[in-house]
Design an enzyme around this catalytic site. Structure first.
Site, PDB file in Angstrom:
ATOM      1  N   GLY A  58     134.458   4.638  23.587  1.00  0.00           N
ATOM      2  CA  GLY A  58     135.827   4.134  23.477  1.00  0.00           C
ATOM      3  C   GLY A  58     136.076   3.061  24.521  1.00  0.00           C
ATOM      4  O   GLY A  58     136.586   2.007  24.239  1.00  0.00           O
ATOM      5  N   PHE A  59     135.705   3.391  25.766  1.00  0.00           N
ATOM      6  CA  PHE A  59     135.835   2.453  26.897  1.00  0.00           C
ATOM      7  C   PHE A  59     137.271   1.969  27.055  1.00  0.00           C
ATOM      8  O   PHE A  59     137.510   0.837  27.462  1.00  0.00           O
ATOM      9  CB  PHE A  59     134.863   1.270  26.738  1.00  0.00           C
ATOM     10  CG  PHE A  59     133.484   1.691  26.310  1.00  0.00           C
ATOM     11  CD1 PHE A  59     132.725   2.504  27.136  1.00  0.00           C
ATOM     12  CD2 PHE A  59     132.979   1.333  25.080  1.00  0.00           C
ATOM     13  CE1 PHE A  59     131.471   2.946  26.744  1.00  0.00           C
ATOM     14  CE2 PHE A  59     131.721   1.765  24.679  1.00  0.00           C
ATOM     15  CZ  PHE A  59     130.965   2.561  25.508  1.00  0.00           C
TER      16      PHE A  59
ATOM     17  N   VAL B  97     135.125   8.291  38.821  1.00  0.00           N
ATOM     18  CA  VAL B  97     133.720   7.997  38.537  1.00  0.00           C
ATOM     19  C   VAL B  97     133.579   6.936  37.431  1.00  0.00           C
ATOM     20  O   VAL B  97     132.945   5.901  37.601  1.00  0.00           O
ATOM     21  CB  VAL B  97     132.952   9.275  38.114  1.00  0.00           C
ATOM     22  CG1 VAL B  97     131.545   8.933  37.637  1.00  0.00           C
ATOM     23  CG2 VAL B  97     132.888  10.261  39.272  1.00  0.00           C
ATOM     24  N   GLY B  98     134.195   7.211  36.286  1.00  0.00           N
ATOM     25  CA  GLY B  98     133.869   6.490  35.053  1.00  0.00           C
ATOM     26  C   GLY B  98     134.023   4.992  35.096  1.00  0.00           C
ATOM     27  O   GLY B  98     133.193   4.269  34.562  1.00  0.00           O
ATOM     28  N   GLU B  99     135.082   4.518  35.701  1.00  0.00           N
ATOM     29  CA  GLU B  99     135.339   3.077  35.664  1.00  0.00           C
ATOM     30  C   GLU B  99     134.885   2.365  36.926  1.00  0.00           C
ATOM     31  O   GLU B  99     134.927   1.140  37.018  1.00  0.00           O
ATOM     32  CB  GLU B  99     136.829   2.827  35.408  1.00  0.00           C
ATOM     33  CG  GLU B  99     137.173   3.169  33.970  1.00  0.00           C
ATOM     34  CD  GLU B  99     138.663   3.266  33.726  1.00  0.00           C
ATOM     35  OE1 GLU B  99     139.240   2.270  33.291  1.00  0.00           O
ATOM     36  OE2 GLU B  99     139.249   4.343  33.958  1.00  0.00           O
TER      37      GLU B  99
ATOM     38  N   ARG C  89     133.221  14.016  45.829  1.00  0.00           N
ATOM     39  CA  ARG C  89     132.285  15.060  45.399  1.00  0.00           C
ATOM     40  C   ARG C  89     131.924  14.838  43.931  1.00  0.00           C
ATOM     41  O   ARG C  89     132.793  14.554  43.112  1.00  0.00           O
ATOM     42  CB  ARG C  89     132.954  16.417  45.571  1.00  0.00           C
ATOM     43  CG  ARG C  89     132.096  17.558  45.091  1.00  0.00           C
ATOM     44  CD  ARG C  89     132.887  18.855  45.090  1.00  0.00           C
ATOM     45  NE  ARG C  89     132.026  19.961  44.668  1.00  0.00           N
ATOM     46  CZ  ARG C  89     132.486  21.143  44.304  1.00  0.00           C
ATOM     47  NH1 ARG C  89     133.788  21.376  44.326  1.00  0.00           N
ATOM     48  NH2 ARG C  89     131.658  22.098  43.935  1.00  0.00           N
TER      49      ARG C  89
ATOM     50  N   PRO D 132     125.959  15.640  39.497  1.00  0.00           N
ATOM     51  CA  PRO D 132     125.419  14.329  39.894  1.00  0.00           C
ATOM     52  C   PRO D 132     124.670  13.624  38.771  1.00  0.00           C
ATOM     53  O   PRO D 132     124.743  12.402  38.652  1.00  0.00           O
ATOM     54  CB  PRO D 132     124.462  14.677  41.046  1.00  0.00           C
ATOM     55  CG  PRO D 132     124.928  15.994  41.555  1.00  0.00           C
ATOM     56  CD  PRO D 132     125.533  16.719  40.388  1.00  0.00           C
TER      57      PRO D 132
END
Ligand SMILES: Cc1cc2nc3c(=O)[nH]c(=O)nc-3n(C[C@H](O)[C@H](O)[C@H](O)COP(=O)(O)OP(=O)(O)OC[C@H]3O[C@@H](n4cnc5c(N)ncnc54)[C@H](O)[C@@H]3O)c2cc1C
Ligand code: SF4
Lengths: 327, 764
Positions: B245-246, B729-731, B654, B658
């Site tokens: 989707g982004f 994290v994702g972007e 955190r 990972p």
């Protein structure tokens, strides 16, 4: 895409007879045909499937040259050991073409007949003007985005680039296209757009490609194909060059040289000017550089594609230097 | 209900706990084809809708001749604005109440090429496709403004909320001993997920089921309910898996309204999937941007002033702001700062969100500019970043919660061998290849919305987690299983996670890189509550095997309950459930603050973004940080750029898993490489149309374009940022990639390319 009738041809004769009917198209791997049907460019009434015909996928190399059946897959020709040995530029051109998936589907006959990637050609709903699609309607590209358009062989009617790689290598080595009984030299097979860009090749209705042959030559054995593009894989050439060289016994004097260009011209482009300038001359970097500039003799740019005029001679030069070092 | 069983093999037992490197538990289903994507459903009687789109960019529809299409085989309906049933306007995603006018997803007034003007619904997809080509639309064509490069587009309008200023930036710039000023541009970029947008809409009476890939089940379900004037509870939106989707699958779109309306009009389930070319026009990607950045500095390279002016394209009818000052205002310490932004309406589809909207182009500007300043004053590009290091948030004037950027610079520089670099541009070369090293930093804010989750301990001792949040590949299924397993004390294999269904407990948007933090928080809370209840049962139930122990607490480990005092007597959870006659323990918990725990705010929290906290709400400024080090090779004759090596050091706090976080980072980095070198929506200026609207011509990276990517985590748990210590994290990882590459290209060639992508003709 609209409804069409579908015939699975049982023999070459049946295919040829069916292909003579109006608005009929042959289907081999379908990677061009289906794509263009989805864009609304190909709109056949009849589709004749030749993909199951037997005996048309032979790949044979002997002292005379290579014989490649029209239905041989791109991937199989690319990995054929004899082709790799006798015609390295042909194998390299195929390896660098399209994607693994497409190469596994696509046939050699279909590959020659792939159509231009001109964005205006591919979008008839938005751009009705395209002389290649509908003669006399005009050309949407001339005043549009021309980054990928041809600088060589264009006309007032059309400047669409011939996109394929294989045909460039074939053009360098004087391949012959076999249309059943008749055969045509590859350089005559592909037509310049002139005032009839809708006519791209010398095939008549009811003809089909049955095979391609490539005569053996020392130059073909010492050959290379260089393809330049922004993406490292799965992109058409910004410029490409197929080059083969043979030397005299002295190992220095060029006895035979073949140069063809891709990605910059409206058809696979034999650069005879470069060949003439180097044949009989000693292989020497400065001479190669000078001669390579002749590759773009007569080039005309349309703004955004100007870089091709800079790039093409450099690709030719690199390919000649690389081939010369191997030969 | 989509249930993903946790049957992953583990490297060692610790993989299953939070922080372990458990492989994605939805992986096997995806690899074997068992994963049932929304558009693969085949409800009985389903018919197909195909859109008819405008071929002009500006004007109006004069007439639609549908006669031929209606007469074509299999055609059930040619929907136009004149025959469509009315739809109501809906509250927007910010929570703004709707205007009291009908919502018309089929356009009469054309403001961009590719706008939906009609739809054909037929028994088969092929019939609908072929009939759609027969619909004749007559237009009145008016002059289009194709892009903000057209002088007629003007400067656009100022977005005052974007203005950030302190000190006297203009004056400080004017008197600075060193000044540089340049313009940086990014083109239109598109999300182009491999799974197309689309839906299957199915009405049964006045209840509506929609199968649709969605990044925000509850937000979209709420919109559908308002559009079609039915209670929220009557909408069931299901989104088991999402094929990318982004940012583009978070909001309801015109084609959704069209398909649902067609299903209502025909009384049959309707499927509509956009075509690949429509992924460029059925919704917008990242708008084209331009920024002018002027830096004033001392001769030693210490910043005195930043003056930043940005603009992005928007559509004629909508406001889309790509916040171009977001990184500019926080990356470096400067006593004087000014950033302003305009948006420029042009004839395009309204731009949307694409991975790190704002931060991504913002970083391209400031991270190239600081590199230029480094060369101007003659110091190392890494050095200048440390020299101007922001010890606190220079904009919010608050301390960072954590900012491990110094550690990131050190780790990345060491790993790439930055010290081997000859600082002079165009000084490093092997054969025909010019070699260049570049560095750039990036950041992404920590956004926070309260979450909700249901945890169930079943009679067989297994555990279920349920939420209407989604997994589009980022690992929600997996980390929520890990969270529940750890909180309760069961093996991760015994946890089943159910997501992607509006019938489950509510969840806010999977956007802004917030979902992992808020969902682990909610699951953790619900799972601890379930564990407490289980322990309470074990201690107090007259039939419990622990009753006689008179313990005031028990421990649960590996699915076994035991007394801390009497280690010999561990009993399986299932056994305790059996003996106490319980069939389940069920806990539903949310992390809403007290003041929002009423029905209205609860609903608002999950169906709008009005309760989302900004990164600087509270005492700290919360951000993730990263730095990318790149080695490029540029062919000296051809101008082709290849990324030869890349090392990124990242601080996302955190990491709950990972392995999955690293994959997310790498995905962002790969997208960043595409943005730097390949991606560009090419606009025909006469027709206002993006002409490379397919994946043969809109280039994204192939495997051959991507070297081994080394990612190094330098984060530490940050409990100001989230309950369990994670940050965004994702972007994060896409931010800073393009400037790192542009800076490396400069180092390799001596040529500054300030407009993306860096294609070969800019270097020959
Ligand atoms: C995204 C994409 C990227 C590509 N990239 C490249 C690239 O980098 N380099 C490159 O060289 N090519 C590239 N191609 C083109 C690809 O190689 C061709 O599509 C393929 O070779 C066509 O072969 P086919 O068998 O699938 O042809 P088909 O689609 O079956 O046929 C193509 C045409 O040839 C006709 N035809 C087929 N066989 C015969 C025959 N024996 N006699 C007469 N007519 C025949 C058909 O009627 C049709 O008009 C790309 C294609 C795509 C879609
Ligand atoms: S360049 Fe040729 S193919 Fe392209 S629009 Fe013009 S006429 Fe058509």
């Amino acid at each position: 895409m609209r409804d069409f009738s579908y015939l699975r041809a049982a023999s070459v004769e049946e295919a040829i007879n069916a292909a003579a009917l109006p608005a009929t198209m042959l289907l081999a791997g379908g990677t061009t045909l289906l794509d263009l049907a989805k864009c609304g460019v190909a709109d056949p009434e009849r589709v004749v499937d030749i993909s199951h015909l037997t005996g048309l996928d032979t790949i044979r190399v002997d002292g005379e040259g290579a014989f490649i059946g029209a239905l041989a897959k791109m991937s199989r020709v690319a990995v054929d050991a004899a082709i790799q040995q006798q015609f390295p530029a042909v194998s390299e051109a195929l390896w660098q073409a399209a994607s693994a998936q497409i190469r596994n589907m696509a046939s050699i006959g279909g590959n020659l007949l792939q159509r231009t990637r001109c964005a205006y050609f591919r979008d008839p709903a938005t751009f009705p003007a395209c002389n290649k699609r509908s003669p006399g309607s005009g050309c949407s590209a001339l005043e549009g985005v021309t980054r990928n358009h041809a600088v060589l062989g264009g006309s007032d009617a059309c400047i669409a680039t011939y996109p394929g790689d294989l045909a460039v290598a074939l053009t360098a080595f004087d391949a012959v296209v076999h249309l059943g009984e008749r055969s045509v030299a590859i350089d005559d097979f592909f037509l310049l757009p002139g005032s009839t860009p809708n006519r791209e090749h010398a095939m008549q209705p009811g003809e089909m490609i049955t095979a391609i042959t490539i005569p053996t030559s020392v130059a073909a054995r010492h050959s290379t194909f260089i393809k330049v593009r922004d993406r490292q894989s799965y992109e058409f050439a910004a410029a490409s060059a197929a080059v083969g060289i043979a030397f005299e016994a002295d190992g220095k004097t060029i006895s035979d040289i073949r140069v063809a260009l891709g990605g910059v011209a409206t058809k696979p482009w034999r650069a005879r000017g470069v060949e003439d300038a180097l044949r009989g001359r000693a292989f020497e970097p400065e001479a190669v550089k000078q001669a390579s500039r002749l590759a773009i003799e007569g080039a005309i740019d349309h703004g955004a594609n100007h870089y091709k005029i800079e790039l093409a001679p450099r690709v030719v030069e690199r390919a000649i230097l690389k081939t010369g070092a191997m030969a | 209900m989509t249930i993903v069983e946790t049957r992953a093999k583990r490297g060692d037992a610790s993989d299953g706990t939070l922080g372990g490197r458990l492989s994605r538990i939805d992986g096997p289903a995806k690899i074997t084809g068992a994963a049932d994507y929304a558009l693969e459903r085949q409800p009985d009687g389903m018919v197909h809708a195909v859109l008819v789109d405008s071929t002009i960019a500006s004007g109006r529809v004069l007439s639609i001749d549908a006669e031929a299409a209606e007469a074509a085989p299999g055609v059930l309906l040619v929907m136009t604005p004149d025959n469509a049933l009315p739809i109501k306007s809906a509250t927007d995603w910010l929570g703004t109440p709707p205007p009291d006018v009908p919502y018309e997803p089929l356009a009469r007034t054309i403001t961009f090429s590719g706008q939906h003007v009609a739809a054909v619904i037929a028994e088969t997809f092929e019939q609908a496709t072929s009939a759609a080509a027969l619909v004749k639309v007559t237009y009145e064509d008016t002059a289009a403004i194709a892009s903000f490069d057209d002088p007629r587009a003007g400067d656009g309008m100022a977005i005052d909320q974007m203005t950030v200023e302190w000190g006297d930036a203009e004056a400080a710039l004017a008197s600075a001993p060193v000044r540089i000023s340049q313009e940086y541009k990014t083109p239109r970029e598109y999300n182009v997920p491999i799974e197309p947008h689309g839906l299957i809409a199915h009405w049964q009476g006045d209840t509506l089921t929609v199968w649709e890939p969605s990044q925000w089940i509850d937000g979209m379900a709420r919109t559908y309910a308002e559009w079609f004037d039915i209670p929220f509870e009557n909408v069931r939106l299901r989104s088991p898996y999402i094929g990318g989707g982004f940012g583009s699958k978070a909001l309801p779109l015109e084609h959704g309204a069209i398909a649902i309306n067609a299903a209502r009009m025909l009384g049959r389930p309707v499927k509509l999937a956009v075509t690949r070319p429509q992924t460029f026009t059925a919704y917008g990607g990242r708008p084209a941007t331009r920024q002018t950045i002027a830096l004033g500095a001392t001769r030693e390279g210490k910043l005195l002033s930043i003056v930043h002016r940005g603009a992005n394209e928007t559509s004629i009818t909508g406001i889309a702001v790509e916040p171009l000052g977001s990184v500019t205002s926080i990356m470096y310490a400067t006593p004087n700062f000014s950033s302003r932004q305009n948006i420029v309406p042009v004839n395009t589809v309204k731009p949307g969100a694409l991975r790190a909207p704002g931060e991504n182009p913002s970083a391209f500007g400031i991270e190239c500019a600081i590199d230029e300043l480094a060369y101007e004053v003659g110091i190392d590009p890494l050095e200048i970043r440390l020299l101007n290091y922001a010890e606190e948030d220079p904009h919010a004037k608050k301390p960072w919660s954590t900012r491990r950027l110094r550690e990131a610079y050190a780790a990345g520089a060491e790993a790439i061998g930055w010290s081997n670099r000859d600082p002079r541009p165009r000084s490093m070369r092997v054969g025909n290849q010019l070699i260049g090293y570049g560095v750039a930093a990036g950041t992404y804010p920590v956004r926070r919305t309260p979450g909700e989750a249901l945890v169930r301990i079943l009679s067989d001792g297994t555990v279920e987690v349920a939420s209407s949040s989604i997994d589009m590949g980022q690992g929600t299924y997996t980390i929520l299983a890990q969270t529940a397993a750890e909180a309760i004390g069961v093996p991760v294999e015994t946890v089943r996670v159910k997501l992607g269904d509006s019938a489950l407990p509510r969840a806010p948007v999977a956007g802004g890189s917030q979902l992992a933090n808020l969902m682990t928080g909610a699951v953790h809370k619900a799972a601890l509550a379930a564990r407490d209840e289980l322990i309470g049962l074990a201690i107090n139930d007259p039939n419990s095997p622990f009753r006689a122990l008179q313990a005031n607490t028990l421990v649960i480990e590996n699915g076994q309950i035991a007394s801390p005092r009497d280690t010999g007597s561990a009993v399986a959870i299932a056994e305790v459930m059996r003996r106490t006659g319980r069939d389940k323990i069920e806990t539903l918990r949310n992390t809403l603050p007290e003041k929002l725990r009423n029905d209205k705010d609860h609903f608002r929290n999950f169906t709008t973004i009005s309760t989302m906290l900004s990164p600087t709400d509270g005492d700290y400024s919360l951000h993730s940080w990263c730095v990318h080090f790149v080695e490029v090779r540029v062919d000296v004759d051809f101008g082709t750029v290849r990324v030869a090596r890349m090392v990124s050091a990242l601080d996302s706090g955190r990491l709950y898993n990972p392995k999955l976080a690293e994959s997310q980072w790498k995905g962002g980095i790969i997208m960043g490489i595409g943005q730097a070198l390949l991606e560009e929506g090419i606009v025909d200026s006469r027709h206002g149309r993006v002409i490379n609207n397919n994946l043969g011509d809109y280039l994204v990276p192939t495997n051959a374009d991507i070297p081994d990517l080394e990612v190094i985590s330098v984060g530490i748990p940050d409990t100001h940022a989230s309950v369990l210590g994670g940050k965004a994290v994702g972007e994060l990882a896409i931010v800073g990639v393009a400037p790192a590459i542009a800076n490396a290209v400069y180092h390799a060639t001596g040529v500054r390319v300030r407009d993306l992508p860096i294609t070969l003709e800019k270097l020959i």
